[in-house]
Write a protein that holds these residues in place. Structure first.
Motif, PDB file in Angstrom:
ATOM      1  N   VAL A 112       0.874  -1.183   0.000  1.00 54.92           N
ATOM      2  CA  VAL A 112       0.000   0.000   0.000  1.00 54.92           C
ATOM      3  C   VAL A 112       0.906   1.226   0.000  1.00 54.92           C
ATOM      4  N   VAL A 113       0.880   1.965  -1.104  1.00 52.09           N
ATOM      5  CA  VAL A 113       1.852   3.032  -1.361  1.00 52.09           C
ATOM      6  C   VAL A 113       1.537   4.271  -0.529  1.00 52.09           C
ATOM      7  N   TRP A 114       2.548   5.043  -0.223  1.00 50.07           N
ATOM      8  CA  TRP A 114       2.400   6.244   0.622  1.00 50.07           C
ATOM      9  C   TRP A 114       1.341   7.204   0.101  1.00 50.07           C
ATOM     10  N   LEU A 115       1.111   7.240  -1.211  1.00 50.90           N
ATOM     11  CA  LEU A 115       0.127   8.143  -1.805  1.00 50.90           C
ATOM     12  C   LEU A 115      -1.309   7.675  -1.618  1.00 50.90           C
ATOM     13  N   ASP A 116      -1.503   6.450  -1.173  1.00 50.85           N
ATOM     14  CA  ASP A 116      -2.826   5.830  -1.117  1.00 50.85           C
ATOM     15  C   ASP A 116      -3.762   6.565  -0.155  1.00 50.85           C
ATOM     16  N   LEU A 117      -5.047   6.700  -0.561  1.00 46.62           N
ATOM     17  CA  LEU A 117      -6.032   7.462   0.221  1.00 46.62           C
ATOM     18  C   LEU A 117      -7.130   6.602   0.835  1.00 46.62           C
ATOM     19  N   ARG A 118      -7.049   5.289   0.704  1.00 52.46           N
ATOM     20  CA  ARG A 118      -8.167   4.451   1.158  1.00 52.46           C
ATOM     21  C   ARG A 118      -8.438   4.566   2.659  1.00 52.46           C
ATOM     22  N   THR A 119      -7.456   5.043   3.401  1.00 49.33           N
ATOM     23  CA  THR A 119      -7.571   5.062   4.868  1.00 49.33           C
ATOM     24  C   THR A 119      -8.195   6.346   5.417  1.00 49.33           C
ATOM     25  N   GLN A 120      -8.790   7.180   4.550  1.00 41.88           N
ATOM     26  CA  GLN A 120      -9.323   8.444   5.048  1.00 41.88           C
ATOM     27  C   GLN A 120     -10.382   8.238   6.130  1.00 41.88           C
ATOM     28  N   SER A 121     -11.272   7.261   5.942  1.00 44.57           N
ATOM     29  CA  SER A 121     -12.289   7.023   6.969  1.00 44.57           C
ATOM     30  C   SER A 121     -11.649   6.497   8.255  1.00 44.57           C
ATOM     31  N   THR A 122     -10.576   5.702   8.115  1.00 38.84           N
ATOM     32  CA  THR A 122      -9.832   5.232   9.296  1.00 38.84           C
ATOM     33  C   THR A 122      -9.244   6.405  10.055  1.00 38.84           C
ATOM     34  N   VAL A 123      -8.657   7.358   9.316  1.00 36.78           N
ATOM     35  CA  VAL A 123      -8.077   8.558   9.932  1.00 36.78           C
ATOM     36  C   VAL A 123      -9.159   9.357  10.662  1.00 36.78           C
ATOM     37  N   GLU A 124     -10.313   9.523  10.027  1.00 33.39           N
ATOM     38  CA  GLU A 124     -11.387  10.300  10.651  1.00 33.39           C
ATOM     39  C   GLU A 124     -11.863   9.645  11.942  1.00 33.39           C
ATOM     40  N   ASN A 125     -11.982   8.309  11.937  1.00 36.31           N
ATOM     41  CA  ASN A 125     -12.409   7.603  13.151  1.00 36.31           C
ATOM     42  C   ASN A 125     -11.370   7.720  14.258  1.00 36.31           C
ATOM     43  N   LEU A 126     -10.093   7.572  13.896  1.00 35.28           N
ATOM     44  CA  LEU A 126      -9.034   7.671  14.895  1.00 35.28           C
ATOM     45  C   LEU A 126      -8.920   9.082  15.466  1.00 35.28           C
ATOM     46  N   SER A 127      -9.096  10.094  14.611  1.00 35.32           N
ATOM     47  CA  SER A 127      -8.931  11.479  15.070  1.00 35.32           C
ATOM     48  C   SER A 127      -9.964  11.840  16.139  1.00 35.32           C
ATOM     49  N   GLN A 128     -11.114  11.178  16.119  1.00 37.32           N
ATOM     50  CA  GLN A 128     -12.139  11.449  17.138  1.00 37.32           C
ATOM     51  C   GLN A 128     -11.737  10.939  18.511  1.00 37.32           C
ATOM     52  N   ARG A 129     -10.730  10.060  18.547  1.00 44.18           N
ATOM     53  CA  ARG A 129     -10.271   9.496  19.814  1.00 44.18           C
ATOM     54  C   ARG A 129      -9.083  10.254  20.413  1.00 44.18           C
ATOM     55  N   ILE A 130      -8.632  11.317  19.721  1.00 46.15           N
ATOM     56  CA  ILE A 130      -7.509  12.105  20.235  1.00 46.15           C
ATOM     57  C   ILE A 130      -8.060  13.352  20.935  1.00 46.15           C
ATOM     58  N   PRO A 131      -7.758  13.533  22.220  1.00 45.99           N
ATOM     59  CA  PRO A 131      -8.249  14.726  22.923  1.00 45.99           C
ATOM     60  C   PRO A 131      -7.732  16.001  22.256  1.00 45.99           C
ATOM     61  N   GLY A 132      -8.605  16.993  22.133  1.00 50.10           N
ATOM     62  CA  GLY A 132      -8.225  18.241  21.468  1.00 50.10           C
ATOM     63  C   GLY A 132      -7.075  18.961  22.136  1.00 50.10           C
TER      64      GLY A 132
END
Length: 553
Positions: A112-132
């Protein structure tokens, strides 16, 4: 004949340069840094769904074997004895993620190449778990939570690929970036291959603590990554193992650097504040910040620059990362067909000498630094009936230069001292139109080394300097002087600023195109600004198509 004999007597060092677009093996004279021979093989990229970018790990590995063998043959034809190759270094595309079976040696999925975007939903879900008020991911790694880095790619693979899930359950799975995959195979694979990475590549996974220089238990727990599949972490310059096959069997592999760190070393940017920009598939500006982690307030990354020995100190860098540089030329060649070879773009751009008000924002994988905006997509704007393929070619080269200007501006604000010149390297620097444009748009001189293969040179330097090899001195007084080609700005500052401000307006128009992504089932993204995305792309395609059918160049 005398020259050939002299070359034979000098210790030589090889370097595997495994990039996104191609693989190369190069051999250098360790005393003069002269490039003696090399071989290159282009690597395929697959785009199975929108936003997905994959490569075949076995093709990558085979390309390395082929390049080594062909280079050794060429050296033989030059009368150079390959037994004088005393070490091999590896530099590689970073972040690209490979998982393989340690019992069979087979990849369990495509890389899975560095340019790949398939993980955007994964990123959005993870970002909700990081305290502001406590972004512990960024404070430990120096990186923003993004599709760019390996941890989210690995998380996606663990969530979606049953073969990988089963291999993890049965303790058969190994994870690595491309360097780990190559070193494991080159040092024996299933017959005792060394599963390791270096600090520069580890620092791009988002699982590595850049302060402790170790895999971080909290980060692995956050991304739910089993630590037993991770490679051991080593310095960038030490003997990892020996080549177990081929013409160079028995030669130590003793250098390993992510490609951008390798270019920093190859440009000899060893002092605090020294900076280089590499023009490859993407564009990467790195500034050596010494032994101090400097955190950016303007969208740059904090990363490990190098650690040249087990007992040597670690050095850090600020980095501005641009996803699409040389890749835009490949896109014009492979997707639109307006050039037949990558070199043709310089000829087309030279024919017109201007974009004639046409601006290209190649946000094919969103925008990286300084925006970190995954919703952006590529646009070409300012089209008229006068616009032709030459103007689009020129606009594509300008886009690379404008993106560099943006990250250089951010670097200047973070460092507080504007750069007086820019050192450059990478395959695109052979394009003189591009280099002159870059000097004009930055309004500072651009310095290009006469030997442009500085990424491979950096890996060779690290390998040759390793303890137990010792054929390459990194002492300042021993480093070879580098001759530079200099490009001076040739337009006035006012014109430069007008062009740059117009470019920035185009960048703003590229944002917000994608509001939802459905990577698991491959559904197309939803465009919140359909008229913009649709009509700009449609106009471009219709214009090129009409001119092609009419036989107009």
């Amino acid at each position: 004949m005398a020259a050939a004999k002299k070359a034979v007597l000098e210790p030589l060092v090889g370097a595997v340069d495994q990039g996104t677009s191609s693989t190369r093996f190069l051999v250098f004279n360790s005393k003069t840094a002269e490039l003696l021979s090399h071989h290159q093989v282009e690597i395929k990229q697959e785009f199975p769904r929108e936003g997905w970018v994959e490569q075949d790990p076995k093709e990558i590995l085979q390309s390395v074997y082929e390049c080594i063998e062909k280079t050794c043959e060429k050296l033989g034809q030059l009368g150079i004895d390959i037994s004088n190759i005393k070490a091999i270094g590896v530099c590689n595309q970073r972040e690209t993620t490979v998982v393989w079976d340690k019992l069979t040696g087979e990849p369990l999925y495509s890389a899975v190449v560095w340019l790949d975007l398939r993980t955007q939903s994964t990123v959005e879900n993870l970002s909700q778990r990081i305290p502001g008020n406590n972004n512990f991911v960024k404070s430990k790694t120096g990186l923003p939570l993004s599709t760019y880095f390996s941890a989210v790619k690995l998380r996606w693979l663990l969530d979606n690929v049953r073969k990988i899930q089963k291999a993890v359950e049965e303790n058969r799975a190994l994870f690595g970036t491309v360097d780990s995959w190559l070193i494991w195979n080159l040092t024996g694979g299933v017959r005792g291959g060394v599963h390791c990475t270096d600090v520069t590549n580890a620092s791009r996974t988002m699982l590595f603590n850049i302060h402790s220089l170790k895999w971080d238990e909290d980060l692995c727990e956050f991304f739910e990554i089993p630590m037993e599949i991770l490679p051991s972490i080593r310095s960038s310059s030490e003997i990892y193992g020996l080549m177990k096959t081929g013409a160079l069997e028995g030669v130590p592999i003793s250098g390993c650097l992510g490609d951008q760190s390798a270019a920093l070393v190859g440009q000899m940017c060893f002092q605090n504040g020294q900076t280089k920009n590499t023009y490859g598939t993407g564009c990467f500006l790195l500034c050596n910040t010494g032994r101090k982690c400097v955190f950016s307030e303007h969208g740059l990354l904090t990363t490990v620059a190098y650690k040249l020995g087990r007992d040597k100190p670690v050095y850090y860098a600020l980095e501005g990362s641009v996803a699409i540089a040389g890749a835009v030329v490949r896109w014009l060649r492979d997707n639109l067909g307006i050039i037949k070879t990558s070199e043709e773009i310089e000829k087309l751009a030279k024919e017109v000498g201007t974009s004639y008000g046409c601006y290209f924002v190649p946000a094919f994988s969103g925008l990286y630094a300084p925006y970190w905006e995954p919703s952006a997509r590529g646009i070409i704007c300012g089209l008229t009936q006068f616009t032709n393929k030459c103007h689009i070619a020129f606009a594509a080269l300008e886009a690379v230069c404008f993106q560099t200007r943006e990250i250089l501006d951010a670097m200047n604000r973070d460092c507080g001292i504007p750069l007086s010149h820019l050192q450059v390297d990478g395959g695109m620097t052979r394009n003189k139109i591009l280099m002159q444009l870059q000097a004009d748009i930055l309004y500072i001189p651009v310095l290009k080394p006469s030997m442009s293969e500085t990424t491979a040179l950096g890996a060779a330097m690290a390998a040759g300097a390793a303890e137990g090899v010792g054929v390459w001195s990194l002492e300042p007084e021993d480093l070879s002087a580098v001759t530079m080609e200099r490009f001076e700005p040739q337009i006035n500052a006012e014109e430069c600023e007008i062009r740059y401000s117009t470019w920035k307006k185009a960048v703003m128009k590229s944002m917000g195109c994608v509001t939802t992504q459905c990577p698991e089932n491959g559904d197309p993204s939803i465009f919140s600004s359909l008229p913009l995305g649709f009509f700009i792309v449609s106009s471009m395609v219709m214009l090129i198509g009409a001119r092609y059918l009419a036989g107009i160049p």
